[in-house]
Design a protein around this motif. Structure first.
Motif, PDB file in Angstrom:
ATOM      1  N   VAL A   1       0.652   0.616   1.115  1.00 44.79           N
ATOM      2  CA  VAL A   1      -0.271   0.754   2.241  1.00 44.79           C
ATOM      3  C   VAL A   1      -1.452  -0.166   1.996  1.00 44.79           C
ATOM      4  O   VAL A   1      -2.046  -0.149   0.914  1.00 44.79           O
TER       5      VAL A   1
ATOM      6  N   LEU B   1      -0.395   8.651   8.571  1.00 40.72           N
ATOM      7  CA  LEU B   1       0.181   8.689   7.224  1.00 40.72           C
ATOM      8  C   LEU B   1      -0.691   9.554   6.324  1.00 40.72           C
ATOM      9  O   LEU B   1      -1.849   9.226   6.057  1.00 40.72           O
TER      10      LEU B   1
ATOM     11  N   VAL C   1      -1.561   4.080  10.722  1.00 39.75           N
ATOM     12  CA  VAL C   1      -0.865   2.900  10.203  1.00 39.75           C
ATOM     13  C   VAL C   1       0.225   2.442  11.168  1.00 39.75           C
ATOM     14  O   VAL C   1       0.655   3.181  12.056  1.00 39.75           O
TER      15      VAL C   1
ATOM     16  N   PHE D   1       3.079  -0.598   5.046  1.00 30.85           N
ATOM     17  CA  PHE D   1       2.268  -0.022   6.117  1.00 30.85           C
ATOM     18  C   PHE D   1       0.921  -0.737   6.169  1.00 30.85           C
ATOM     19  O   PHE D   1       0.317  -1.018   5.131  1.00 30.85           O
ATOM     20  N   TYR D   2       0.470  -1.003   7.397  1.00 33.43           N
ATOM     21  CA  TYR D   2      -0.837  -1.646   7.585  1.00 33.43           C
ATOM     22  C   TYR D   2      -1.775  -0.647   8.251  1.00 33.43           C
ATOM     23  O   TYR D   2      -1.460  -0.094   9.313  1.00 33.43           O
ATOM     24  N   ILE D   3      -2.920  -0.396   7.628  1.00 32.15           N
ATOM     25  CA  ILE D   3      -3.920   0.507   8.194  1.00 32.15           C
ATOM     26  C   ILE D   3      -4.611  -0.202   9.351  1.00 32.15           C
ATOM     27  O   ILE D   3      -5.160  -1.292   9.176  1.00 32.15           O
TER      28      ILE D   3
END
Length: 208
Positions: free
Chosen positions: A31, A63, A73, A92-94
């Motif tokens: 993440v 998430l 995310v 995963f990209y915040i």
């Protein structure tokens, strides 16, 4: 409301531990985000695949990592094992719900082109569009109606309806759908060229 995915922090990055995770139905991941520290995680593979299938690849997920406050995310990238078709890793990209981002959105043709009914061939040169939008405004797909296309007609990016929620970044002249005329030309035997060498007569036959 966004679907919640539960994950745990992953401290051990040895390959043997990663294999054990996958054997137990978990998928390793990471993440990250703008001004955010990278965090290694693991989560249930079946739950993740189902969530993406049900919500779309550009969906926003909550998430929850251990007991920490959930973060919003998107799935940024994933790796699949080609033979077994198993999920090996996920990124995963915040996201910042107030900040625009660039993503790829599926392009889906709808309707039946009249030109295809009369012998033409409907072609779709482009299957994804580059879109800029805030995370909450990203469309699951962009539909293109081809029900007016006759033979020789085409639709370009610039012909697509404009939206006040997202911007299409592709070149406006890029073709997204077209109906081509069928190839009805038969093979024609080429006439000999004046520059062709004359066919040689067998010497033995000539002597006869």
């Amino acid at each position: 409301m966004a679907t919640t995915l539960k994950a745990v922090k992953r401290q051990d990055h040895k390959s043997s531990t990663t294999k054990k995770l996958r054997w137990n139905g978990q998928v390793p991941g990471i993440v990250y985000g703008k001004n955010k520290e990278n965090t290694s995680i693991a989560l249930d593979s079946v739950a993740l695949v189902k969530a993406v299938r049900d919500n779309g690849r550009n969906a926003i997920f909550q998430l929850a990592i251990d007991s920490e406050k959930p973060v919003q995310v998107m799935v940024h990238d994933s790796q699949m094992e080609p033979i077994k078709d198993e999920l090996l890793h996920v990124d995963f990209y915040i996201v910042d719900m107030k900040e625009e981002m660039d993503v790829e959105v599926a392009l889906n043709l709808t309707g039946e082109a009249p030109g295809a009914k009369t012998g033409g061939v409907l072609q779709q040169p482009l299957y994804e569009l580059q879109v800029r939008a805030k995370p909450g405004d990203i469309p699951e797909e962009i539909a293109v109606d081809v029900s007016q296309l006759e033979i020789g007609d085409s639709i370009a990016v610039g012909d697509l309806p404009k939206s006040d929620k997202y911007e299409i970044l592709d070149d406006p002249d890029t073709t997204v759908a077209t109906v081509l005329a069928p190839d009805t030309l038969e093979d024609v035997e080429e006439a000999p060229s004046e520059n062709d060498e004359p066919e040689l007569v067998d010497a033995e036959s000539k002597d006869k």
